[in-house]
Design an enzyme around this catalytic site. Structure first.
Site, PDB file in Angstrom:
ATOM      1  N   THR A 169       0.839  -1.198   0.000  1.00 20.10           N
ATOM      2  CA  THR A 169       0.000   0.000   0.000  1.00 20.10           C
ATOM      3  C   THR A 169       0.871   1.244   0.000  1.00 20.10           C
ATOM      4  O   THR A 169       2.090   1.161   0.167  1.00 20.10           O
ATOM      5  CB  THR A 169      -0.894   0.016   1.254  1.00 20.10           C
ATOM      6  OG1 THR A 169      -1.800   1.103   1.181  1.00 20.10           O
ATOM      7  CG2 THR A 169      -0.066   0.185   2.512  1.00 20.10           C
TER       8      THR A 169
ATOM      9  N   ALA B 213      -4.610  -6.003   6.202  1.00 17.57           N
ATOM     10  CA  ALA B 213      -5.904  -5.323   6.146  1.00 17.57           C
ATOM     11  C   ALA B 213      -6.794  -5.700   7.331  1.00 17.57           C
ATOM     12  O   ALA B 213      -7.449  -4.840   7.926  1.00 17.57           O
ATOM     13  CB  ALA B 213      -6.603  -5.657   4.831  1.00 17.57           C
TER      14      ALA B 213
END
Length: 287
Positions: free
Chosen positions: A76, A124
């Protein structure tokens, strides 16, 4: 309602302690067991093995073991920075699991309350679980105290909670961003080891090096809101262009004294060609 809040929220005394500057003593109490923080965290069962972190790494680390069966979603680019007009928060939306793109539409900003945002980098599931749980604590604090929790207190609760599971294999690097009258625009970085840092500029994730390059070159405290928003988008775009684990689109937020404002979702592909034309940059790409 008061009984419910009393049952599930942080004790008044602890929250008030958090809002002052005796954090060193509070940390010491937490480590030695004197603090009531140890009763706040949800009860999670830890695997009965010597080192959960090493066990998890052995079965999920794609770079060392490409054939591993468990591929955790990771990769990310997230960033946040303070300026004279508040805080800009910008994130990409790609999630990868191993060598394949799991999603291009992940929402990597957790809207904790109308004045407080948290970003997601790392695993996540870990980020979503802990930051959502933090949001419930912030809301319960509001019900008890009739005022919003400070950014310092919220970040302190999160760091103390995840510290209890240090070495258990959590993967989390988040920025807690908010604005209060007492603190002004405030950013804290919190990770799964319990690290908690206050700062003006943070980039977190696999694409952070590329984002920092643009951000450091163009950042100024007195940026206008328009320029600050563009800098946030441009920094994420640089990371998405060079980092295989970042991409999708850019979600953009502006945090002010009156709360956060969502400035939309910007497709990286469309943004790339627009920036290339306006700046004359990305000359290595011919279209």
């Amino acid at each position: 309602m008061q009984a419910i809040a009393d049952s599930f929220s942080v004790p008044n005394r602890l929250v008030k302690e958090l809002q002052y500057d005796n954090e060193q003593n509070l940390e010491s109490d937490f480590v030695t067991g004197a603090s009531q923080f140890q009763r706040l965290a949800p009860s999670l069962t830890v695997p009965p093995i010597a080192s959960p972190q090493q066990f998890l790494r052995a079965h999920t680390d794609d770079s060392r073991n490409p054939d591993c069966k468990i591929k955790i979603a990771h990769g990310t680019t997230t960033l946040a920075f303070r300026f004279q007009g508040g805080i800009i928060v910008a994130v990409d939306s790609r999630a990868t699991a191993g060598n394949w793109v799991a999603s291009q539409t992940v929402k990597k900003v957790i809207e904790i309350n109308p004045f407080l945002l948290g970003t997601m980098a790392g695993g996540a599931a870990d980020c979503q679980f802990w930051e959502t749980w933090l949001g419930s604590q912030c809301r319960l604090h509001e019900l008890r105290e009739k005022e919003r929790i400070s950014v310092a207190a919220a970040s302190k609760i999160l760091s103390n909670l995840v510290y209890q599971y240090k070495g258990a294999g959590l993967s989390m690097g988040t920025m807690i961003c908010g604005y209060t009258r007492k603190e002004g625009p405030t950013i804290y970085y919190v990770d799964s080891d319990g690290t908690r840092l206050k700062g003006d500029i943070f980039c977190v994730g696999s694409g952070q090096t590329f984002a920092y390059g643009v951000l450091d070159s163009n950042y100024k405290w007195d940026l206008s809101v328009e320029d600050a928003l563009y800098l946030g988008k441009r920094s994420i775009l640089a990371a998405a262009h060079r980092d295989a684990y970042s991409g999708g689109s850019v979600n953009l937020y502006h945090v002010t004294e009156d709360g956060w404002i969502y400035h939309g979702n910007h497709d990286v592909g469309e943004l790339f060609w627009k920036v290339k034309e306006e700046e004359g940059s990305f000359n290595n790409v011919i279209g």
